[in-house]
Design a protein around this motif. Structure first.
Motif, short mmCIF file in Angstrom:
data_model
loop_
_atom_site.label_atom_id
_atom_site.label_comp_id
_atom_site.label_asym_id
_atom_site.label_seq_id
_atom_site.Cartn_x
_atom_site.Cartn_y
_atom_site.Cartn_z
N PHE A 72 29.91 12.31 -69.95
CA PHE A 72 30.14 13.49 -69.13
C PHE A 72 30.14 14.77 -69.97
CE2 PHE A 72 32.45 10.02 -66.91
CZ PHE A 72 31.63 9.94 -65.79
N ALA A 73 30.80 14.71 -71.12
CA ALA A 73 30.88 15.89 -71.98
C ALA A 73 29.49 16.30 -72.46
CB ALA A 73 31.80 15.61 -73.16
N ALA A 74 28.69 15.31 -72.89
CA ALA A 74 27.34 15.61 -73.37
C ALA A 74 26.48 16.19 -72.25
CB ALA A 74 26.71 14.36 -73.95
N ALA A 75 26.62 15.64 -71.04
CA ALA A 75 25.83 16.14 -69.90
C ALA A 75 26.23 17.56 -69.56
CB ALA A 75 26.04 15.23 -68.69
N ALA A 125 34.70 15.82 -65.01
CA ALA A 125 34.77 14.40 -65.31
C ALA A 125 35.14 14.16 -66.77
CB ALA A 125 33.44 13.73 -64.98
N ALA A 126 34.58 14.99 -67.68
CA ALA A 126 34.89 14.84 -69.11
C ALA A 126 36.37 15.05 -69.36
CB ALA A 126 34.06 15.83 -69.92
N PRO A 152 32.98 24.13 -77.57
CA PRO A 152 33.37 23.47 -78.83
C PRO A 152 34.11 22.15 -78.59
CG PRO A 152 33.85 25.82 -78.90
CD PRO A 152 33.48 25.51 -77.49
N TRP A 153 34.92 22.10 -77.56
CA TRP A 153 35.63 20.86 -77.24
C TRP A 153 34.66 19.81 -76.72
CZ3 TRP A 153 36.34 18.20 -72.60
CH2 TRP A 153 37.29 17.16 -72.63
N LEU A 154 33.74 20.21 -75.86
CA LEU A 154 32.80 19.26 -75.25
C LEU A 154 31.96 18.54 -76.30
CD1 LEU A 154 31.58 21.33 -72.16
CD2 LEU A 154 32.88 19.19 -72.08
N GLN A 184 33.50 15.47 -77.99
CA GLN A 184 33.99 14.33 -77.21
C GLN A 184 33.06 13.12 -77.30
OE1 GLN A 184 37.15 14.62 -75.94
NE2 GLN A 184 36.83 16.50 -77.12
N PRO A 185 33.64 11.94 -77.50
CA PRO A 185 32.83 10.71 -77.49
C PRO A 185 32.48 10.34 -76.05
CG PRO A 185 35.14 10.14 -77.72
CD PRO A 185 35.08 11.65 -77.75
N PRO A 186 31.54 9.44 -75.86
CA PRO A 186 31.22 8.98 -74.50
C PRO A 186 32.44 8.35 -73.84
CG PRO A 186 29.52 8.31 -76.04
CD PRO A 186 30.64 8.85 -76.87
N ALA A 187 32.58 8.57 -72.56
CA ALA A 187 33.71 7.99 -71.82
C ALA A 187 33.30 6.66 -71.21
CB ALA A 187 34.16 8.95 -70.72
N LYS A 188 34.22 5.71 -71.23
CA LYS A 188 33.99 4.42 -70.59
C LYS A 188 34.63 4.46 -69.21
CE LYS A 188 33.75 1.63 -74.80
NZ LYS A 188 34.32 0.46 -75.53
N VAL A 189 33.82 4.25 -68.19
CA VAL A 189 34.30 4.33 -66.81
C VAL A 189 33.97 3.03 -66.10
CG1 VAL A 189 34.18 5.59 -64.64
CG2 VAL A 189 33.91 6.82 -66.81
N ARG A 190 34.96 2.41 -65.51
CA ARG A 190 34.74 1.18 -64.75
C ARG A 190 34.29 1.55 -63.34
NH1 ARG A 190 36.26 -3.95 -65.51
NH2 ARG A 190 37.61 -3.33 -67.25
#
Length: 211
Positions: A1-4, A51-52, A103-105, A108-114
């Motif tokens: 989400f952060a990368a997007a 979402a991030a 800068p924060w985004l 951020q590493p990828p988020a794991k979402v179930r």
């Protein structure tokens, strides 16, 4: 989400639409730098920012949540009733949010979402992921039992010879679903390409829209 979110907020075409002008004309059609495309992109970026933040597990400043909600509400109002004088303030507010959050985004590493499986009644055509299935092999069944290719070749902003050639090449590659519209002004070129291709008519699917 952060990368997007970071990707969308830094798109070159979005940078052209800081204000309405020659680089960002008030064009109501979709595609290319214009106010509607810009605000849809900002909305996408803001959705991913939300979402991030949600999946990061960090405490969120209530002012950030409020600011994002206000900008997204303004975007929806603009999309419903485009008033060009509101465009600049919306973009300025969205830009300020991302200036603070970028800068924060990027850290951020990828988020794991179930994600829960979709109910069976929501299932659509299954898209093969084996890397071997051709575009024409992805299809769905219509109510009359006819199997229609799910992947169509779009002809928006294709005109004249360029449109004719593009449709012929798409057919040569095996595509059998072509998308056009009265408003595109290219139905004649699409029709000639279909006729000259030699592909049997019963194999072809033509999607159009009445304006």
């Amino acid at each position: 989400f952060a990368a997007a979110a970071a990707w969308a907020a830094t798109l070159p075409d979005l940078a052209k639409c800081q204000q309405i002008g020659e680089a960002c004309p008030p064009d109501t059609q979709h595609g290319g730098p214009n106010p509607l495309s810009a605000l849809n992109t900002w909305n996408y970026a803001l959705n991913n920012l939300r979402a991030a933040v949600l999946h990061s597990g960090v405490d969120v400043d209530p002012q950030l949540v409020l600011a994002v909600a206000q900008v997204q509400s303004a975007i929806q109002s603009f999309l419903a009733y485009p008033a060009l004088e509101h465009f600049g303030p919306i973009v300025e507010a969205a830009s300020r949010i991302f200036e603070a959050m970028l800068p924060w985004l990027v850290q951020q590493p990828p988020a794991k979402v179930r994600i829960a499986p979709a109910p069976r009644w929501l299932e659509g055509p299954r898209i093969p992921s084996d890397g071997q299935t051709g575009l024409s092999g992805v299809s769905f069944d219509l109510a009359n039992g006819v199997r229609m290719p799910a992947i169509g070749f779009g002809t928006w902003k294709l005109e004249g010879t360029a449109c004719y050639n593009a449709v012929r090449w798409a057919l040569e590659l095996g595509l059998r679903h072509i998308d056009t519209a009265e408003a595109y002004g290219n139905e004649a070129e699409v029709g000639r390409a279909l006729r000259d291709s030699g592909v049997p008519r019963e194999e072809l699917f033509l999607a159009t829209k009445a304006t």
